[in-house]
Design an enzyme around this catalytic site. Structure first.
Site, PDB file in Angstrom:
ATOM      1  N   ASP A 141       0.827  -1.198   0.000  1.00  0.00           N
ATOM      2  CA  ASP A 141       0.000   0.000   0.000  1.00  0.00           C
ATOM      3  C   ASP A 141       0.869   1.259   0.000  1.00  0.00           C
ATOM      4  O   ASP A 141       2.095   1.180   0.167  1.00  0.00           O
ATOM      5  CB  ASP A 141      -0.949  -0.003   1.214  1.00  0.00           C
ATOM      6  CG  ASP A 141      -0.283  -0.512   2.493  1.00  0.00           C
ATOM      7  OD1 ASP A 141       0.960  -0.501   2.559  1.00  0.00           O
ATOM      8  OD2 ASP A 141      -0.998  -0.896   3.424  1.00  0.00           O
ATOM      9  N   ASN A 195      -7.511  -3.511  14.506  1.00  0.00           N
ATOM     10  CA  ASN A 195      -8.921  -3.737  14.145  1.00  0.00           C
ATOM     11  C   ASN A 195      -9.063  -4.850  13.109  1.00  0.00           C
ATOM     12  O   ASN A 195     -10.110  -4.986  12.484  1.00  0.00           O
ATOM     13  CB  ASN A 195      -9.547  -2.431  13.625  1.00  0.00           C
ATOM     14  CG  ASN A 195      -8.883  -1.926  12.359  1.00  0.00           C
ATOM     15  OD1 ASN A 195      -7.920  -2.531  11.861  1.00  0.00           O
ATOM     16  ND2 ASN A 195      -9.372  -0.822  11.819  1.00  0.00           N
ATOM     17  N   HIS A 197      -7.294  -5.110  10.294  1.00  0.00           N
ATOM     18  CA  HIS A 197      -7.019  -4.742   8.901  1.00  0.00           C
ATOM     19  C   HIS A 197      -5.753  -5.430   8.400  1.00  0.00           C
ATOM     20  O   HIS A 197      -4.878  -5.804   9.181  1.00  0.00           O
ATOM     21  CB  HIS A 197      -6.990  -3.222   8.701  1.00  0.00           C
ATOM     22  CG  HIS A 197      -5.762  -2.504   9.140  1.00  0.00           C
ATOM     23  ND1 HIS A 197      -5.765  -1.515  10.092  1.00  0.00           N
ATOM     24  CD2 HIS A 197      -4.465  -2.582   8.724  1.00  0.00           C
ATOM     25  CE1 HIS A 197      -4.553  -1.027  10.247  1.00  0.00           C
ATOM     26  NE2 HIS A 197      -3.727  -1.670   9.426  1.00  0.00           N
ATOM     27  N   GLU A 210      -9.614  -1.947   5.546  1.00  0.00           N
ATOM     28  CA  GLU A 210     -10.245  -1.758   6.844  1.00  0.00           C
ATOM     29  C   GLU A 210     -11.471  -2.666   6.966  1.00  0.00           C
ATOM     30  O   GLU A 210     -11.933  -3.222   5.960  1.00  0.00           O
ATOM     31  CB  GLU A 210     -10.670  -0.290   6.991  1.00  0.00           C
ATOM     32  CG  GLU A 210      -9.513   0.706   6.927  1.00  0.00           C
ATOM     33  CD  GLU A 210      -8.683   0.759   8.215  1.00  0.00           C
ATOM     34  OE1 GLU A 210      -8.742  -0.180   9.032  1.00  0.00           O
ATOM     35  OE2 GLU A 210      -7.980   1.766   8.400  1.00  0.00           O
TER      36      GLU A 210
HETATM   37  C1  GLP Z   1      -0.326  -0.192   8.658  1.00  0.00           C
HETATM   38  C2  GLP Z   1      -0.043  -0.969   7.391  1.00  0.00           C
HETATM   39  C3  GLP Z   1      -0.334  -2.442   7.549  1.00  0.00           C
HETATM   40  C4  GLP Z   1       0.272  -2.956   8.845  1.00  0.00           C
HETATM   41  C5  GLP Z   1      -0.333  -2.218   9.995  1.00  0.00           C
HETATM   42  C6  GLP Z   1       0.123  -2.724  11.351  1.00  0.00           C
HETATM   43  O1  GLP Z   1      -1.652   0.194   8.768  1.00  0.00           O
HETATM   44  N1  GLP Z   1      -0.754  -0.468   6.258  1.00  0.00           N
HETATM   45  O2  GLP Z   1       0.185  -3.143   6.430  1.00  0.00           O
HETATM   46  O3  GLP Z   1       0.033  -4.337   8.965  1.00  0.00           O
HETATM   47  O4  GLP Z   1       0.030  -0.853   9.846  1.00  0.00           O
HETATM   48  O5  GLP Z   1       1.280  -2.074  11.730  1.00  0.00           O
HETATM   49  P1  GLP Z   1       2.152  -2.427  12.986  1.00  0.00           P
HETATM   50  O6  GLP Z   1       2.864  -3.682  12.631  1.00  0.00           O
HETATM   51  O7  GLP Z   1       3.077  -1.279  13.154  1.00  0.00           O
HETATM   52  O8  GLP Z   1       1.222  -2.614  14.118  1.00  0.00           O
END
Ligand code: GLP
Length: 245
Positions: free
Chosen positions: A66, A134, A136, A141
Site C-alpha cells: 500500500d 482492528n 485490517h 479496513e
Molecule cells: C499499517 C499498514 C499495515 C500494517 C499495519 C500494522 O496500517 N498499512 O500493512 O500491517 O500498519 O502495523 P504495525 O505492525 O506497526 O502494528
C-alpha cells in the site's frame, strides 16, 4: 494455515526470516511482497543478520502492499521511502526492482489500476503482512470486500491513530491511500503473517478462529492456500487452544 507461536518479537523475526530465506534459496529472483509497520521490522533485521551473507538478495523483485496519498514523493513517511530504508538498502536490492503504487505521477485511481495490472503480470511469490488492531490487512479496513482489488481507500480513525506514531504529529497522517485489495493479496503464492504484542491478540484470534468475515479483513488468511502465521505468545494468547496443537 499454519500458526507458529514463539516467545517474543525478536523470535518472530528470526523464525519468519528463516522462512523467507528458504524461499529465496529456492529462487533468487522471486517476487517478495513486503509490508510496512513495526511488526515486520524484526524480520527484516533478522534477514540481514542471519542470512545476508548466505544468500544474494540483489535479484529479488520487491513490491509493497500500500501507499499513502497526499505526501510529497520525497517525504520520509511514504511507504516507498520506508521500504527503501528498511528493506532495499539493508538487503542490497536495487531500487529499480521495487514497485509500489505511484501516486505521484498519475491520479490515485489510475495508480491503483496500474499497480493491480503490475501484480497480475508479476504475481507475488511470498507476501509478508502484518495485522492492524482492528483486523485490517494492508489498508483493507473492516468491511472491505473479501475479494476486493487494488483501489483507493480511506483509513479508519483507529488506524490513523495507530499510525500517528510514525509521523511528527497526528494531524499529518493521511486520510487516503492506495491499497492492494483482499482478493489481490489472496493471489500471492505464499502469505507470511507476522504478529506481535498483546494489542494484536483480539485481531489475531478473530482472524484465525472467527468466521471468515469482512468485519475482520485478516480472516482471509483462512482462505489462502499457503498461509503461515508467526506470532509471539502475547499476540497468540486469545487464540483457541485447538489451533495451537
Ligand atoms: C499499517 C499498514 C499495515 C500494517 C499495519 C500494522 O496500517 N498499512 O500493512 O500491517 O500498519 O502495523 P504495525 O505492525 O506497526 O502494528
Amino acid at each position: 494455515m499454519e500458526l507458529i507461536i514463539v516467545p517474543g518479537y525478536s523470535e518472530v523475526g528470526a523464525v519468519a526470516s528463516d522462512i523467507v530465506a528458504s524461499e529465496v534459496a529456492r529462487d533468487h529472483s522471486l517476487h517478495l511482497g513486503v509490508a510496512t509497520g513495526s511488526s515486520p521490522l524484526s524480520l527484516y533485521e533478522a534477514l540481514v543478520e542471519r542470512h545476508a551473507s548466505t544468500w544474494d538478495y540483489s535479484k529479488l523483485r520487491v513490491s509493497c502492499l500500500d501507499e499513502y496519498i497526499g505526501l510529497p514523493r520525497e517525504s520520509e513517511y511514504t511507504y516507498r521511502k520506508t521500504v527503501i530504508r528498511t528493506v532495499l538498502r539493508p538487503l542490497g536490492v536495487p531500487e529499480h526492482q521495487f514497485t509500489s503504487p505511484d501516486v505521484w505521477n498519475s491520479a490515485p485511481e489510475v495508480a491503483a489500476q496500474k499497480f493491480e495490472e503490475f501484480l497480475a503480470e508479476h504475481p507475488v511469490d511470498l507476501q509478508i503482512a502484518g495485522i492492524g488492531t482492528n483486523g485490517h490487512i494492508a489498508f483493507n479496513e473492516p468491511n472491505s470486500g473479501l475479494l476486493s482489488r487494488t483501489r483507493v481507500a480511506r483509513l479508519s480513525p483507529e488506524t490513523r491513530a495507530a499510525n500517528a506514531r510514525f509521523f511528527p504529529s497526528p494531524d499529518v497522517v493521511p486520510h487516503l491511500c492506495v491499497t492492494q485489495g483482499l482478493g489481490t493479496i489472496l493471489n500471492s503464492r505464499m502469505l507470511l503473517m507476522v504478529v506481535s504484542g498483546a494489542e494484536k491478540s483480539r485481531a489475531l484470534a478473530s482472524a484465525v478462529n472467527g468466521p471468515l468475515t469482512a468485519a475482520c479483513p485478516a480472516s482471509i488468511v483462512q482462505m489462502h492456500s499457503n498461509a503461515v502465521i508467526v506470532a509471539d505468545e502475547d499476540a497468540a494468547r486469545e487464540v483457541a487452544q485447538a489451533v495451537w496443537a
